[in-house]
Structure formats: structure tokens, C-alpha cells
Design a protein around this motif. Sequence first.
Motif, PDB file in Angstrom:
ATOM      1  N   PRO A 417     -32.233  52.598 -19.528  1.00 31.63           N
ATOM      2  CA  PRO A 417     -32.771  52.894 -18.251  1.00 31.63           C
ATOM      3  C   PRO A 417     -33.014  51.790 -17.655  1.00 31.63           C
ATOM      4  CG  PRO A 417     -34.216  53.879 -19.875  1.00 31.63           C
ATOM      5  CD  PRO A 417     -33.250  53.216 -20.531  1.00 31.63           C
ATOM      6  N   LEU A 418     -32.893  51.621 -15.955  1.00 33.23           N
ATOM      7  CA  LEU A 418     -33.185  50.456 -15.508  1.00 33.23           C
ATOM      8  C   LEU A 418     -34.452  49.816 -15.371  1.00 33.23           C
ATOM      9  CD1 LEU A 418     -31.734  51.663 -11.885  1.00 33.23           C
ATOM     10  CD2 LEU A 418     -30.710  49.853 -13.574  1.00 33.23           C
ATOM     11  N   GLN A 429     -33.760  36.019 -20.852  1.00 35.94           N
ATOM     12  CA  GLN A 429     -34.083  34.460 -19.930  1.00 35.94           C
ATOM     13  C   GLN A 429     -35.190  33.709 -20.610  1.00 35.94           C
ATOM     14  OE1 GLN A 429     -34.935  36.357 -16.212  1.00 35.94           O
ATOM     15  NE2 GLN A 429     -32.815  36.171 -15.300  1.00 35.94           N
ATOM     16  N   GLU A 430     -36.335  34.364 -20.771  1.00 28.54           N
ATOM     17  CA  GLU A 430     -37.233  33.687 -21.446  1.00 28.54           C
ATOM     18  C   GLU A 430     -37.473  33.313 -23.022  1.00 28.54           C
ATOM     19  OE1 GLU A 430     -40.779  35.531 -19.538  1.00 28.54           O
ATOM     20  OE2 GLU A 430     -39.815  35.140 -17.476  1.00 28.54           O
ATOM     21  N   ARG A 431     -36.742  34.069 -23.584  1.00 27.75           N
ATOM     22  CA  ARG A 431     -36.663  34.098 -25.040  1.00 27.75           C
ATOM     23  C   ARG A 431     -38.033  34.403 -25.606  1.00 27.75           C
ATOM     24  NH1 ARG A 431     -31.705  34.136 -27.092  1.00 27.75           N
ATOM     25  NH2 ARG A 431     -30.237  32.739 -25.643  1.00 27.75           N
ATOM     26  N   LEU A 456     -18.795  49.259 -17.780  1.00 23.53           N
ATOM     27  CA  LEU A 456     -20.333  48.716 -17.378  1.00 23.53           C
ATOM     28  C   LEU A 456     -20.084  48.071 -15.861  1.00 23.53           C
ATOM     29  CD1 LEU A 456     -22.070  46.752 -20.065  1.00 23.53           C
ATOM     30  CD2 LEU A 456     -22.255  49.195 -19.250  1.00 23.53           C
ATOM     31  N   ARG A 457     -18.560  47.721 -15.625  1.00 22.32           N
ATOM     32  CA  ARG A 457     -18.663  46.997 -14.242  1.00 22.32           C
ATOM     33  C   ARG A 457     -18.598  48.128 -13.383  1.00 22.32           C
ATOM     34  NH1 ARG A 457     -16.064  42.199 -13.308  1.00 22.32           N
ATOM     35  NH2 ARG A 457     -15.421  41.143 -14.873  1.00 22.32           N
ATOM     36  N   SER A 458     -18.081  49.446 -13.741  1.00 22.44           N
ATOM     37  CA  SER A 458     -18.284  50.607 -12.626  1.00 22.44           C
ATOM     38  C   SER A 458     -19.631  51.067 -12.416  1.00 22.44           C
ATOM     39  CB  SER A 458     -17.474  51.807 -13.417  1.00 22.44           C
ATOM     40  OG  SER A 458     -16.051  51.591 -13.354  1.00 22.44           O
ATOM     41  N   ARG A 467     -26.550  44.059 -12.220  1.00 27.19           N
ATOM     42  CA  ARG A 467     -25.573  42.925 -12.209  1.00 27.19           C
ATOM     43  C   ARG A 467     -26.043  41.629 -12.993  1.00 27.19           C
ATOM     44  NH1 ARG A 467     -21.315  42.899  -8.792  1.00 27.19           N
ATOM     45  NH2 ARG A 467     -22.006  44.235  -7.660  1.00 27.19           N
ATOM     46  N   ASP A 468     -27.040  41.375 -12.785  1.00 30.27           N
ATOM     47  CA  ASP A 468     -27.663  39.944 -13.690  1.00 30.27           C
ATOM     48  C   ASP A 468     -27.565  40.278 -14.972  1.00 30.27           C
ATOM     49  OD1 ASP A 468     -29.597  41.768 -13.294  1.00 30.27           O
ATOM     50  OD2 ASP A 468     -31.010  40.523 -12.093  1.00 30.27           O
ATOM     51  N   LEU A 469     -28.178  41.489 -15.351  1.00 27.27           N
ATOM     52  CA  LEU A 469     -28.173  41.785 -16.887  1.00 27.27           C
ATOM     53  C   LEU A 469     -26.643  41.929 -17.527  1.00 27.27           C
ATOM     54  CD1 LEU A 469     -29.802  42.328 -19.292  1.00 27.27           C
ATOM     55  CD2 LEU A 469     -29.689  44.843 -18.964  1.00 27.27           C
ATOM     56  N   TYR A 470     -25.755  42.544 -16.500  1.00 34.06           N
ATOM     57  CA  TYR A 470     -24.070  42.636 -17.191  1.00 34.06           C
ATOM     58  C   TYR A 470     -23.912  41.139 -17.669  1.00 34.06           C
ATOM     59  CZ  TYR A 470     -19.260  43.029 -16.955  1.00 34.06           C
ATOM     60  OH  TYR A 470     -17.951  42.981 -17.196  1.00 34.06           O
TER      61      TYR A 470
END
Length: 627
Positions: A417-418, A429-431, A456-458, A467-470
Amino acid sequence: MNSLNKNNEFVDVIAASWARCRGYGLSHSSQPVLNPVSSSELELLREQNRELLETTEREVLPYYENILANSKCLILLTDHNGAILNNWGDQRFVESARKPLFQGGTTWLEQTHGTNAIGTAIACGHAVQVQRNEHYLRSNRFMIGSAAPILDERQTLVGVLNVSSDAYLPQAHTLGMVRLMSQSVENRLLIRRYGAGHFLLTFNTNADNLDSQWSGILAFNDSNRVVAANRRARQMLDLDPEGQAPGELFDLGQQDLRQQTDLTQLPLRSLAGRQFHGQVKRPTRPAPVAAVASDTEADTGPESGFRFSDLEFGEPRIQRCIQQASRVVDRDIPILIHGETGVGKEVFVKALHRASERRQRPMVAVNCAAIPAELVESELFGYEKGAFTGASSRGAIGLVRKAHQGMLFLDEIGEMPLSAQARLLRVLQEREVMPLGSSESYPVDIRLVSATNQSLRSKVESGQFRRDLYYRVSGLNLELPPLRERTDRRELCRRLYERYREPHHHQSLPDDILDLFERHRWPGNIRQLINVLQVALAMADSDTIAMWHLPDDFIQDLQDIQSEQQPVLAERPTLVAGTDLDITAGDDTDTLLTVYKHYKGNVSRTARHLGYSRNTVYKRLREIGVR
């Protein structure tokens, strides 16, 4: 509802069941729906549940014969769908017209039988007793039913044990006995599956009750990881112990339970401060396949213990994936694996973990599609006690923290989920992880591997994946080829057969079966291949695998894709062995009946002669009214 006993401890359960029955369109005057099964279908049902049936009949029921001998009660064992596998006891209180209700194969779900002990226990997930007038259908109000679910070591429903009686026994006693019997079955199933190849820790609050059905049981492997636990162990420890070491559950100091003398009692103290008595039973033989030492899933089946050398036998694309993954796994570079369902993505990741520098640390596998959307965040990131309704009183550390200093495998990441995607991005990002309901963050050090069977691109373009997580998860992209495109699939079939066969099975697959395997398109990939092999091994037993041992849908797939004139099936014999009986004359029905009669009704020999599976022969015989 006026007929319900308001003093009954199950009054709310019964009321909820009645509400469901109305939703199913039932009325009190509805009649139970009978869907009789043929003898062959019942045989197949029992074969599918053989372990449950044998454990109940041979290892549990004999201990209760004296209790049941002087009462008019009928014991029913069903599968997880409420279908009766067998019954034992006294049917004298059941009128002749009702006896089909208690025959093998009859399904006792609420949808077809209204409120009843079996169906309602399945619906509510716990033991229940249904008095006469609490049955939703009037036609079922001649009996009192007590039923309890039977769960396996993963807490998945595998069956239901039921006692229907004429109230000769005190009903509280009957319900207690059913609960005790179901717990006994659960314990015996666990011991049967894990006892020979694993250490078994039995513990209880009283040293004299270690042999009680209400003792906790933990199975742990040579790597000192718990691989299975019964329901009582989970209740007494108030947590899920799988994947943890005994020293993470009990205050053992420097003590190693693997060095404990067989069946010697020892004091135990849980980390929550509860005092127990326990004993360890050592394995009687090595586990059939060595589990990956650091895998928190603690797999011990044939799919565990894979190395890269077990995954490819000359396929260039697999070789390239292995080479690339091996070079980056020990660097801080995330890996994203693409591939159709069933190509072996998780097995590849386990082999990768085994080849990495973190092989002695946990590998935690998470199927993002299998966790309900509303629970993904709490499962992944953990929660503080009382963080939400239904939260454990002790909280949970979450799967990400369980993978600390090891590897986290997010399978089907495209289904996340988003809201969980945003939290995962923050963790990467923050570990560090902040559990739900907490203001404190915990550092985490993980190697991340993800997998997907989608583009995942689709999903990024459609707004379903961030997009940033991809770009965070797709450091190295790998594509595992489908089985139909692999150039080494013949050798792969041979190796998988060797891995799944047991000592009494034939040593190798015959070439004609391997030829069929090479022709098949395998839409389900390696997972489908394993299923076909397992069915064939079960059907063949000690015989060489032949065409008729293969599943019907596999044969149908071959027939559907056959474009050339050569028949898929090998040429069938025109003469019944040892006779001059011509079976080519007449239509298929005449042929089937001729061979069936020649073999005096032996379905197995008929199927073998014609090149069909037994299920096909059973089905055809039913269609023409023979069986």
C-alpha cells in the motif's frame, strides 16, 4: 432468537451465526444441503488429509475410548472446509433418514447447514458448543454439537474435531473433551512432522504436567532456530516464537539447549518473568535437508538449503543473474528481481543470502501481497503495546527490525500500500525504524532485496507505486527467465525429482516423461513443475513414473498446445496384455468398458493400460453410470 439460551457462554457466537445464516438466505425451515461424493472422490479427500486422519485415528482416539464407550456420541473429523473425513462412535441416536448427514464427504458449513458446531467453529475460529435449539435449521435440533478447530504449526486451520451427542454426558465435559482432543491432535501432528529431525522443547508451569496436552512445544533446528510451535507455546509465551533462538525466549544465560541431555528436566524462565519446567527431546535422525542457519523463516522442507549450484545447469541468463547478484550482495546496493509467478525468486534470494557475508544473520522474507493492507505497516515496522485495538499487550518489533544486520526480502513489493511505501522509503533513507505508537526510533542495518511479477515502471506511471521508492529499491535489476525459455530445463527436472523423491521412489525420471516435460509450456513455472512432480511421486509410489501418474490438467495442457499431427500420448496398446482382446473397435466408451471389465473393475490397471490418470477414468465411469 427467543429459543437461544441467554446463559450460554456462546450466546454472542450463536447470535452472530444466526445473522450470517439469514444473510445466506436460510430460514429455520430450510433443509440441509447434501452434496454426496462418490467413493473415488471420498478416497481422494481422505488421501489429501491422510496425515490428519491417521494421527487422529491411531494416536489420539485410542486414549479416549473409555470416556466415550458408555455414551451415545458420534465423533466426526472434517477437513478445513468442513467435509467429513471419517466418523467413530455410536450412531444410534441418529435416525436412518439423517445418517447421510454424517457420511464421509458431507460438508457442514453454515452456508448449507445453518448454525452447527463444525461450520460455526470454522466461521469463528475457536471451539464452540451448539445446543439443540441453537441450531438455525429446525431439522438439526435433535442433537448437541461440540467442535474445536485443529491448527497446524503455522496456526492454519487443517480440520475440525466434533462430538455430537444425545446429552448423556454433561455438556461442559463434552466441550472440554473436544478441546483436549483437538489440542492432542495438534501436538501429535507437530511431533510427527518435526520430532525425528529436530530438537523438541516441551514446557509447562508444573513439572508433573510435562506430558499433558496443554504443554507448550517448540521445535528448533541444529542452527538453534525455532521452526514450529504449538498453540499452547504461543499462548504461554504471548508471542510468535518462530525464527527466534530459545535464548531469545528464555533466560538461558550461557546454556545451550542443544547440549541438553535427552528428556532431562530443567527450570526455565521466560524473558517476561514466567517460571516454567521443561525438557528437551533430541532428534533421532538428521533433518532431511539442512536449513539455512540464519533464515528466520527456518525452512526445513525440500525447498530450503539451496545453493547457487542447485539453481542453474547451463542456462546463460541464470548464470548472469548469479554473477551480477554475487558481486553486489555484500555492497550497500538494493537488488530488484523481476520474473513471472513461480520462477523461483524466493529460492534465488535464499541462495544469495547463503552466499553472502551475512549468511550467519537473519533473512526475513515478507510477502507483501499476503498481508492485509491495514496490517502491513504494523507487521513491517512494529508497534508499541496498545498502539491500536487488538495490538499485543507486549507490542511487536516488526519484520524490518528482525532483519537487522541481515537481509530483508520484500516479495511482491508492487502490492505494498502507498502508506507503507512512504514509511519504507523513510526507513531506507534514514536507516531507522519508528514503530507505530512510538516516539522512539531504532537503527537498522539491512541488505534489501525485492521481487515483483509486475512492471513497477507501469505502476509508477499509474500512480500506484512511488517513483522515489522505485529508484531506492531498483539498484541492480535482475530478470529470472520463465521455465519454458530455460535451456537447462531437462536437467532441472532431473535435479528437482532427485530432491523431492523419497528413498522408496524410483531413482530417476524416464526419458519419455522428461520429453513431455520439455514440450510443456509451464505457465506456472517451477512451482507448477514441483506440484506435478509431487503428484506423480504420490501416485507412482515405488513404481516408475508413467503417463497415467501425471495430473489431468498437465495432460490437457499438452493436448491443447499440440499443433503437429503426432499424438501427445504414447501409442496405446491395441491388445490387452496376455489376451487377444481387441480394444480398438467401437467408440471410447466401449473401449473404456472393455478394458475396465477385463481388469475386473481395477481402476488403476485400467488407467495404466489406457494411458489416462485414475481421476480421468473415475470421472468417465461416473459419466456413463458405472461408478
